[in-house]
Design an enzyme around this catalytic site. Structure first.
Site, PDB file in Angstrom:
ATOM      1  N   TYR A 172      -1.931  -0.509  10.258  1.00 57.02           N
ATOM      2  CA  TYR A 172      -2.057  -0.892   8.844  1.00 57.02           C
ATOM      3  C   TYR A 172      -0.775  -0.496   8.102  1.00 57.02           C
ATOM      4  O   TYR A 172      -0.224  -1.288   7.332  1.00 57.02           O
ATOM      5  CB  TYR A 172      -3.279  -0.183   8.246  1.00 57.02           C
ATOM      6  CG  TYR A 172      -3.492  -0.429   6.767  1.00 57.02           C
ATOM      7  CD1 TYR A 172      -4.075  -1.614   6.313  1.00 57.02           C
ATOM      8  CD2 TYR A 172      -3.140   0.536   5.820  1.00 57.02           C
ATOM      9  CE1 TYR A 172      -4.281  -1.823   4.950  1.00 57.02           C
ATOM     10  CE2 TYR A 172      -3.344   0.324   4.465  1.00 57.02           C
ATOM     11  CZ  TYR A 172      -3.918  -0.854   4.033  1.00 57.02           C
ATOM     12  OH  TYR A 172      -4.127  -1.060   2.689  1.00 57.02           O
TER      13      TYR A 172
ATOM     14  N   SER B 105       0.856  -1.200   0.000  1.00 60.28           N
ATOM     15  CA  SER B 105       0.000   0.000   0.000  1.00 60.28           C
ATOM     16  C   SER B 105       0.882   1.237   0.000  1.00 60.28           C
ATOM     17  O   SER B 105       2.019   1.202   0.512  1.00 60.28           O
ATOM     18  CB  SER B 105      -0.867   0.014   1.265  1.00 60.28           C
ATOM     19  OG  SER B 105      -1.493   1.275   1.415  1.00 60.28           O
TER      20      SER B 105
ATOM     21  N   LYS C 167       1.863  -2.954   6.080  1.00 64.48           N
ATOM     22  CA  LYS C 167       2.161  -2.840   4.648  1.00 64.48           C
ATOM     23  C   LYS C 167       3.646  -2.534   4.402  1.00 64.48           C
ATOM     24  O   LYS C 167       4.217  -2.990   3.410  1.00 64.48           O
ATOM     25  CB  LYS C 167       1.258  -1.784   4.011  1.00 64.48           C
ATOM     26  CG  LYS C 167      -0.220  -2.182   4.017  1.00 64.48           C
ATOM     27  CD  LYS C 167      -0.447  -3.472   3.240  1.00 64.48           C
ATOM     28  CE  LYS C 167      -1.910  -3.783   3.029  1.00 64.48           C
ATOM     29  NZ  LYS C 167      -2.129  -4.966   2.172  1.00 64.48           N
TER      30      LYS C 167
HETATM   31  P1  NAD Z   1     -11.765  -5.340  -0.463  1.00 65.53           P
HETATM   32  O1  NAD Z   1     -12.285  -5.306   0.922  1.00 65.53           O
HETATM   33  O2  NAD Z   1     -12.641  -4.936  -1.584  1.00 65.53           O
HETATM   34  O3  NAD Z   1     -11.177  -6.795  -0.767  1.00 65.53           O
HETATM   35  C1  NAD Z   1     -10.414  -7.485   0.197  1.00 65.53           C
HETATM   36  C2  NAD Z   1     -10.758  -8.954   0.100  1.00 65.53           C
HETATM   37  O4  NAD Z   1      -9.933  -9.650   1.037  1.00 65.53           O
HETATM   38  C3  NAD Z   1     -12.220  -9.253   0.475  1.00 65.53           C
HETATM   39  O5  NAD Z   1     -12.822 -10.035  -0.519  1.00 65.53           O
HETATM   40  C4  NAD Z   1     -12.104 -10.016   1.796  1.00 65.53           C
HETATM   41  O6  NAD Z   1     -13.110 -10.989   1.977  1.00 65.53           O
HETATM   42  C5  NAD Z   1     -10.730 -10.650   1.648  1.00 65.53           C
HETATM   43  N1  NAD Z   1     -10.169 -11.034   2.942  1.00 65.53           N
HETATM   44  C6  NAD Z   1     -10.156 -10.323   4.108  1.00 65.53           C
HETATM   45  N2  NAD Z   1      -9.595 -11.044   5.086  1.00 65.53           N
HETATM   46  C7  NAD Z   1      -9.247 -12.237   4.536  1.00 65.53           C
HETATM   47  C8  NAD Z   1      -8.638 -13.404   5.053  1.00 65.53           C
HETATM   48  N3  NAD Z   1      -8.288 -13.522   6.339  1.00 65.53           N
HETATM   49  N4  NAD Z   1      -8.413 -14.435   4.196  1.00 65.53           N
HETATM   50  C9  NAD Z   1      -8.765 -14.350   2.895  1.00 65.53           C
HETATM   51  N5  NAD Z   1      -9.372 -13.283   2.358  1.00 65.53           N
HETATM   52  C10 NAD Z   1      -9.607 -12.237   3.180  1.00 65.53           C
HETATM   53  O7  NAD Z   1     -10.464  -4.432  -0.438  1.00 65.53           O
HETATM   54  P2  NAD Z   1      -9.406  -3.987  -1.564  1.00 65.53           P
HETATM   55  O8  NAD Z   1      -9.314  -2.525  -1.436  1.00 65.53           O
HETATM   56  O9  NAD Z   1      -9.665  -4.621  -2.867  1.00 65.53           O
HETATM   57  O10 NAD Z   1      -8.081  -4.599  -0.903  1.00 65.53           O
HETATM   58  C11 NAD Z   1      -7.215  -5.497  -1.575  1.00 65.53           C
HETATM   59  C12 NAD Z   1      -5.794  -5.227  -1.098  1.00 65.53           C
HETATM   60  O11 NAD Z   1      -5.400  -3.925  -1.520  1.00 65.53           O
HETATM   61  C13 NAD Z   1      -5.634  -5.241   0.420  1.00 65.53           C
HETATM   62  O12 NAD Z   1      -4.424  -5.867   0.756  1.00 65.53           O
HETATM   63  C14 NAD Z   1      -5.577  -3.766   0.774  1.00 65.53           C
HETATM   64  O13 NAD Z   1      -4.902  -3.520   1.977  1.00 65.53           O
HETATM   65  C15 NAD Z   1      -4.831  -3.228  -0.422  1.00 65.53           C
HETATM   66  N6  NAD Z   1      -4.956  -1.797  -0.658  1.00 65.53           N
HETATM   67  C16 NAD Z   1      -6.162  -1.229  -0.914  1.00 65.53           C
HETATM   68  C17 NAD Z   1      -6.241   0.144  -1.131  1.00 65.53           C
HETATM   69  C18 NAD Z   1      -7.550   0.830  -1.417  1.00 65.53           C
HETATM   70  O14 NAD Z   1      -7.597   2.066  -1.366  1.00 65.53           O
HETATM   71  N7  NAD Z   1      -8.611   0.119  -1.741  1.00 65.53           N
HETATM   72  C19 NAD Z   1      -5.077   0.926  -1.095  1.00 65.53           C
HETATM   73  C20 NAD Z   1      -3.867   0.301  -0.828  1.00 65.53           C
HETATM   74  C21 NAD Z   1      -3.805  -1.063  -0.620  1.00 65.53           C
END
Ligand code: NAD
Length: 289
Positions: free
Chosen positions: A179, A166, A183
């Site tokens: 968090y 992230s 990351k």
């Molecule tokens: P999201 O919530 O849409 O998707 C996350 C998915 O992870 C969900 O389907 C959830 O069920 C699954 N999950 C959660 N805990 C789990 C576990 N213990 N085992 C298996 N699956 C699990 O979120 P997203 O934004 O698509 O996030 C995806 C990745 O991107 C994450 O690692 C998040 O930290 C990272 N990220 C997101 C953003 C953002 O702004 N959306 C920014 C930087 C990083």
């Protein structure tokens, strides 16, 4: 006019045929991937993009119903398996399923993540139980993915791991301190494990998205309002209007292209890196500090 083989082709035809070759190019043809957190957001969009590029994908998540319906939407090249990434045995089982179904594994995309508990920014009340949980879901699985993917990839000396980190791992966000630590750890794991993997002919890289329009990010805006009205308001403005070209919310599809590149043979010499896809937000924030 140019002659190609026995056919006479105009410059316009040539241009057209170049573009159609590029758009039809299946950059992951024949590859098999596991993507964790694939029921939603970035993981779901990445699964769709991998399949469009010719891969077979195993979606791994804990939201069974949602993930099953995503897998059936994506068609016969997608399958779902329940996998709680906090449990090493379940990560190992997802790897083994790929080998059982398709005979190989080329890409393990460790993408699942959680935002962590709020509030996190009070130094006098650091929530160590919350820290353990966010590390167990966000950071430790990167190592589990490397360990178990390498177990089946090393004999073929080909394959890679991609970890979703992230922008908060690059420039820490005080309102999401735990968090941010989780990351930053993912990025450190990638750097530390690149050389040990390279000895087996394997690679690992990270992708650090900026704020991306997914359920996780949209749910964070009201939660963050409690501890950081400034950040919450900034994210809301980014979602609603886009503050500027450098400070804007991205779409999940903007992140998937980096994943396709890292998973493809075009990135065969890219190892131990972190591709930041954030429209310049972290550079902009770094310059402000
Ligand atoms: P999201 O919530 O849409 O998707 C996350 C998915 O992870 C969900 O389907 C959830 O069920 C699954 N999950 C959660 N805990 C789990 C576990 N213990 N085992 C298996 N699956 C699990 O979120 P997203 O934004 O698509 O996030 C995806 C990745 O991107 C994450 O690692 C998040 O930290 C990272 N990220 C997101 C953003 C953002 O702004 N959306 C920014 C930087 C990083």
């Amino acid at each position: 006019k140019r002659v190609i083989g026995t056919k006479t082709t105009s410059r316009a035809d040539l241009t057209l045929s170049c573009f159609s070759t590029v758009s039809n190019l299946q950059r992951l043809a024949g590859k098999v991937a596991v993507i964790t957190g694939a029921a939603s957001g970035i993981g779901k969009a990445t699964a769709a993009e991998f399949i469009k590029n010719g891969a077979k994908v195993i979606l791994a998540d804990i939201q069974d119903d949602l993930a099953r319906s995503v897998a059936s939407e994506l068609g016969p090249d997608a399958a779902y398996t329940r996998c709680d990434v906090a449990d090493e045995a379940q990560v190992a089982a997802a790897v083994d399923l790929a080998v059982r179904l398709h005979g190989r594994l080329d890409v393990f995309h460790s993408n699942a993540g959680i935002p962590g508990r709020i509030p996190q920014d009070d130094a006098l009340s650091v929530d160590l139980a919350g820290f353990d949980r966010v590390m167990a879901v966000n950071a430790r699985p990167a190592l589990a993915a490397i360990k178990h993917a390498a177990r089946v990839m090393a004999p073929r000396r080909t394959g890679c791991v991609i970890c979703t980190a992230s922008g908060a791992g690059v420039v820490p966000m005080p309102a999401l301190a735990m968090y941010s630590v989780s990351k930053a750890t993912v990025i450190a794991v990638v750097r530390a494990m690149a050389e040990p993997l390279a000895r087996h002919g394997l690679r690992v890289n990270a992708i650090s998205p900026g704020a991306t329009r997914t359920p996780m990010m949209l749910n964070e805006i009201p939660r963050l309002a409690v501890v950081s009205p400034g950040l919450s308001g900034e994210l809301r403005r980014m979602v609603e209007e886009g503050a500027s070209d450098a400070v804007k919310v991205l779409e999940p599809e903007d992140i998937t292209r980096a994943a396709v590149y890292l998973a493809s043979d075009e990135a065969r010499y890219v190892n131990g890196h972190n591709i930041v896809v954030d429209a310049g937000y972290s550079v902009h924030k770094g310059a402000e500090n």
